[in-house]
Design a protein around this motif. Sequence first.
Motif, PDB file in Angstrom:
ATOM      1  N   GLN A   1       0.199  58.608  86.644  1.00 31.17           N
ATOM      2  CA  GLN A   1       1.381  59.332  87.116  1.00 31.17           C
ATOM      3  C   GLN A   1       2.500  58.367  87.497  1.00 31.17           C
ATOM      4  O   GLN A   1       3.676  58.597  87.186  1.00 31.17           O
ATOM      5  CB  GLN A   1       1.025  60.232  88.300  1.00 31.17           C
ATOM      6  N   ARG A   2       2.129  57.289  88.155  1.00 33.57           N
ATOM      7  CA  ARG A   2       3.134  56.292  88.547  1.00 33.57           C
ATOM      8  C   ARG A   2       3.755  55.644  87.311  1.00 33.57           C
ATOM      9  O   ARG A   2       4.971  55.420  87.262  1.00 33.57           O
ATOM     10  CB  ARG A   2       2.513  55.228  89.445  1.00 33.57           C
ATOM     11  N   VAL A   3       2.927  55.355  86.322  1.00 32.55           N
ATOM     12  CA  VAL A   3       3.438  54.753  85.091  1.00 32.55           C
ATOM     13  C   VAL A   3       4.389  55.726  84.385  1.00 32.55           C
ATOM     14  O   VAL A   3       5.451  55.329  83.909  1.00 32.55           O
ATOM     15  CB  VAL A   3       2.271  54.322  84.167  1.00 32.55           C
ATOM     16  N   GLU A   4       4.023  56.988  84.338  1.00 32.22           N
ATOM     17  CA  GLU A   4       4.884  57.998  83.723  1.00 32.22           C
ATOM     18  C   GLU A   4       6.226  58.096  84.447  1.00 32.22           C
ATOM     19  O   GLU A   4       7.278  58.200  83.825  1.00 32.22           O
ATOM     20  CB  GLU A   4       4.196  59.368  83.710  1.00 32.22           C
ATOM     21  N   ARG A   5       6.188  58.059  85.782  1.00 31.13           N
ATOM     22  CA  ARG A   5       7.440  58.097  86.555  1.00 31.13           C
ATOM     23  C   ARG A   5       8.299  56.872  86.252  1.00 31.13           C
ATOM     24  O   ARG A   5       9.518  56.977  86.113  1.00 31.13           O
ATOM     25  CB  ARG A   5       7.149  58.189  88.056  1.00 31.13           C
ATOM     26  N   LEU A   6       7.649  55.715  86.136  1.00 31.31           N
ATOM     27  CA  LEU A   6       8.389  54.489  85.819  1.00 31.31           C
ATOM     28  C   LEU A   6       9.007  54.563  84.426  1.00 31.31           C
ATOM     29  O   LEU A   6      10.150  54.132  84.220  1.00 31.31           O
ATOM     30  CB  LEU A   6       7.474  53.269  85.921  1.00 31.31           C
ATOM     31  N   ILE A   7       8.275  55.128  83.480  1.00 29.09           N
ATOM     32  CA  ILE A   7       8.805  55.283  82.131  1.00 29.09           C
ATOM     33  C   ILE A   7      10.020  56.203  82.144  1.00 29.09           C
ATOM     34  O   ILE A   7      11.048  55.900  81.521  1.00 29.09           O
ATOM     35  CB  ILE A   7       7.713  55.809  81.171  1.00 29.09           C
ATOM     36  N   ARG A   8       9.917  57.323  82.859  1.00 29.13           N
ATOM     37  CA  ARG A   8      11.064  58.240  82.951  1.00 29.13           C
ATOM     38  C   ARG A   8      12.257  57.558  83.614  1.00 29.13           C
ATOM     39  O   ARG A   8      13.404  57.728  83.185  1.00 29.13           O
ATOM     40  CB  ARG A   8      10.672  59.516  83.710  1.00 29.13           C
ATOM     41  N   LEU A   9      11.978  56.794  84.666  1.00 31.36           N
ATOM     42  CA  LEU A   9      13.054  56.082  85.358  1.00 31.36           C
ATOM     43  C   LEU A   9      13.709  55.063  84.423  1.00 31.36           C
ATOM     44  O   LEU A   9      14.937  54.949  84.388  1.00 31.36           O
ATOM     45  CB  LEU A   9      12.516  55.396  86.614  1.00 31.36           C
ATOM     46  N   CYS A  10      12.905  54.341  83.662  1.00 31.77           N
ATOM     47  CA  CYS A  10      13.459  53.367  82.706  1.00 31.77           C
ATOM     48  C   CYS A  10      14.324  54.065  81.667  1.00 31.77           C
ATOM     49  O   CYS A  10      15.405  53.584  81.318  1.00 31.77           O
ATOM     50  CB  CYS A  10      12.342  52.587  82.019  1.00 31.77           C
ATOM     51  N   ASP A  11      13.857  55.192  81.160  1.00 35.30           N
ATOM     52  CA  ASP A  11      14.645  55.955  80.188  1.00 35.30           C
ATOM     53  C   ASP A  11      15.966  56.406  80.800  1.00 35.30           C
ATOM     54  O   ASP A  11      17.023  56.299  80.170  1.00 35.30           O
ATOM     55  CB  ASP A  11      13.862  57.182  79.694  1.00 35.30           C
ATOM     56  N   GLN A  12      15.899  56.904  82.031  1.00 28.07           N
ATOM     57  CA  GLN A  12      17.104  57.363  82.717  1.00 28.07           C
ATOM     58  C   GLN A  12      18.077  56.197  82.923  1.00 28.07           C
ATOM     59  O   GLN A  12      19.281  56.329  82.658  1.00 28.07           O
ATOM     60  CB  GLN A  12      16.738  57.986  84.059  1.00 28.07           C
ATOM     61  N   LEU A  13      17.553  55.061  83.362  1.00 28.21           N
ATOM     62  CA  LEU A  13      18.417  53.903  83.598  1.00 28.21           C
ATOM     63  C   LEU A  13      19.009  53.384  82.291  1.00 28.21           C
ATOM     64  O   LEU A  13      20.181  52.974  82.253  1.00 28.21           O
ATOM     65  CB  LEU A  13      17.638  52.795  84.306  1.00 28.21           C
ATOM     66  N   ARG A  14      18.258  53.432  81.216  1.00 25.38           N
ATOM     67  CA  ARG A  14      18.750  53.005  79.911  1.00 25.38           C
ATOM     68  C   ARG A  14      19.911  53.906  79.472  1.00 25.38           C
ATOM     69  O   ARG A  14      20.938  53.429  78.999  1.00 25.38           O
ATOM     70  CB  ARG A  14      17.624  53.040  78.881  1.00 25.38           C
ATOM     71  N   ASP A  15      19.735  55.216  79.662  1.00 28.07           N
ATOM     72  CA  ASP A  15      20.798  56.161  79.315  1.00 28.07           C
ATOM     73  C   ASP A  15      22.047  55.925  80.159  1.00 28.07           C
ATOM     74  O   ASP A  15      23.171  55.911  79.642  1.00 28.07           O
ATOM     75  CB  ASP A  15      20.323  57.605  79.483  1.00 28.07           C
ATOM     76  N   GLU A  16      21.849  55.743  81.454  1.00 27.00           N
ATOM     77  CA  GLU A  16      22.987  55.492  82.341  1.00 27.00           C
ATOM     78  C   GLU A  16      23.689  54.192  81.957  1.00 27.00           C
ATOM     79  O   GLU A  16      24.919  54.110  81.985  1.00 27.00           O
ATOM     80  CB  GLU A  16      22.517  55.424  83.798  1.00 27.00           C
ATOM     81  N   ASN A  17      22.910  53.201  81.588  1.00 26.72           N
ATOM     82  CA  ASN A  17      23.483  51.916  81.196  1.00 26.72           C
ATOM     83  C   ASN A  17      24.343  52.069  79.947  1.00 26.72           C
ATOM     84  O   ASN A  17      25.446  51.513  79.863  1.00 26.72           O
ATOM     85  CB  ASN A  17      22.370  50.895  80.960  1.00 26.72           C
ATOM     86  N   ARG A  18      23.865  52.856  78.978  1.00 22.62           N
ATOM     87  CA  ARG A  18      24.648  53.103  77.767  1.00 22.62           C
ATOM     88  C   ARG A  18      25.981  53.780  78.108  1.00 22.62           C
ATOM     89  O   ARG A  18      27.030  53.407  77.583  1.00 22.62           O
ATOM     90  CB  ARG A  18      23.868  53.992  76.794  1.00 22.62           C
ATOM     91  N   VAL A  19      25.918  54.771  78.986  1.00 25.64           N
ATOM     92  CA  VAL A  19      27.133  55.478  79.398  1.00 25.64           C
ATOM     93  C   VAL A  19      28.104  54.520  80.087  1.00 25.64           C
ATOM     94  O   VAL A  19      29.312  54.516  79.804  1.00 25.64           O
ATOM     95  CB  VAL A  19      26.792  56.668  80.328  1.00 25.64           C
ATOM     96  N   LEU A  20      27.574  53.700  80.970  1.00 26.56           N
ATOM     97  CA  LEU A  20      28.430  52.749  81.695  1.00 26.56           C
ATOM     98  C   LEU A  20      29.033  51.713  80.753  1.00 26.56           C
ATOM     99  O   LEU A  20      30.200  51.332  80.913  1.00 26.56           O
ATOM    100  CB  LEU A  20      27.637  52.060  82.805  1.00 26.56           C
ATOM    101  N   LEU A  21      28.262  51.257  79.780  1.00 29.36           N
ATOM    102  CA  LEU A  21      28.797  50.291  78.821  1.00 29.36           C
ATOM    103  C   LEU A  21      29.918  50.908  77.988  1.00 29.36           C
ATOM    104  O   LEU A  21      30.940  50.258  77.739  1.00 29.36           O
ATOM    105  CB  LEU A  21      27.681  49.764  77.905  1.00 29.36           C
ATOM    106  N   ARG A  22      29.748  52.158  77.578  1.00 27.23           N
ATOM    107  CA  ARG A  22      30.818  52.839  76.831  1.00 27.23           C
ATOM    108  C   ARG A  22      32.059  52.986  77.702  1.00 27.23           C
ATOM    109  O   ARG A  22      33.188  52.786  77.233  1.00 27.23           O
ATOM    110  CB  ARG A  22      30.342  54.206  76.333  1.00 27.23           C
ATOM    111  N   ALA A  23      31.860  53.359  78.954  1.00 24.35           N
ATOM    112  CA  ALA A  23      32.995  53.510  79.870  1.00 24.35           C
ATOM    113  C   ALA A  23      33.702  52.168  80.070  1.00 24.35           C
ATOM    114  O   ALA A  23      34.930  52.103  80.089  1.00 24.35           O
ATOM    115  CB  ALA A  23      32.529  54.076  81.206  1.00 24.35           C
ATOM    116  N   GLN A  24      32.923  51.110  80.195  1.00 16.69           N
ATOM    117  CA  GLN A  24      33.511  49.783  80.375  1.00 16.69           C
ATOM    118  C   GLN A  24      34.309  49.375  79.133  1.00 16.69           C
ATOM    119  O   GLN A  24      35.427  48.847  79.257  1.00 16.69           O
ATOM    120  CB  GLN A  24      32.418  48.752  80.643  1.00 16.69           C
ATOM    121  N   GLU A  25      33.776  49.638  77.962  1.00 17.89           N
ATOM    122  CA  GLU A  25      34.508  49.326  76.728  1.00 17.89           C
ATOM    123  C   GLU A  25      35.818  50.099  76.673  1.00 17.89           C
ATOM    124  O   GLU A  25      36.859  49.544  76.301  1.00 17.89           O
ATOM    125  CB  GLU A  25      33.654  49.654  75.503  1.00 17.89           C
TER     126      GLU A  25
END
Length: 72
Positions: free
Chosen positions: A14-38
Amino acid sequence: MVDSVSEQVMQLEQRVERLIRLCDQLRDENRVLLRAQESLNAERAALLDKNETARARIEAMISRLKALENNG
């Protein structure tokens, strides 16, 4: 004892699954932030260009006014 190990494994899964979801969420947020920065960088470059154009036009006007003043 078996239940305890099995329970620990389930908790770990369960902890690993939560970490995977968190990583996916952070990856998505990072993509959005990079586009905004560009986008902001492009907007900044355009504004700097407009500012430079305006500065050059104002300097040219001042030079023309000084020339008129000296000729008059």
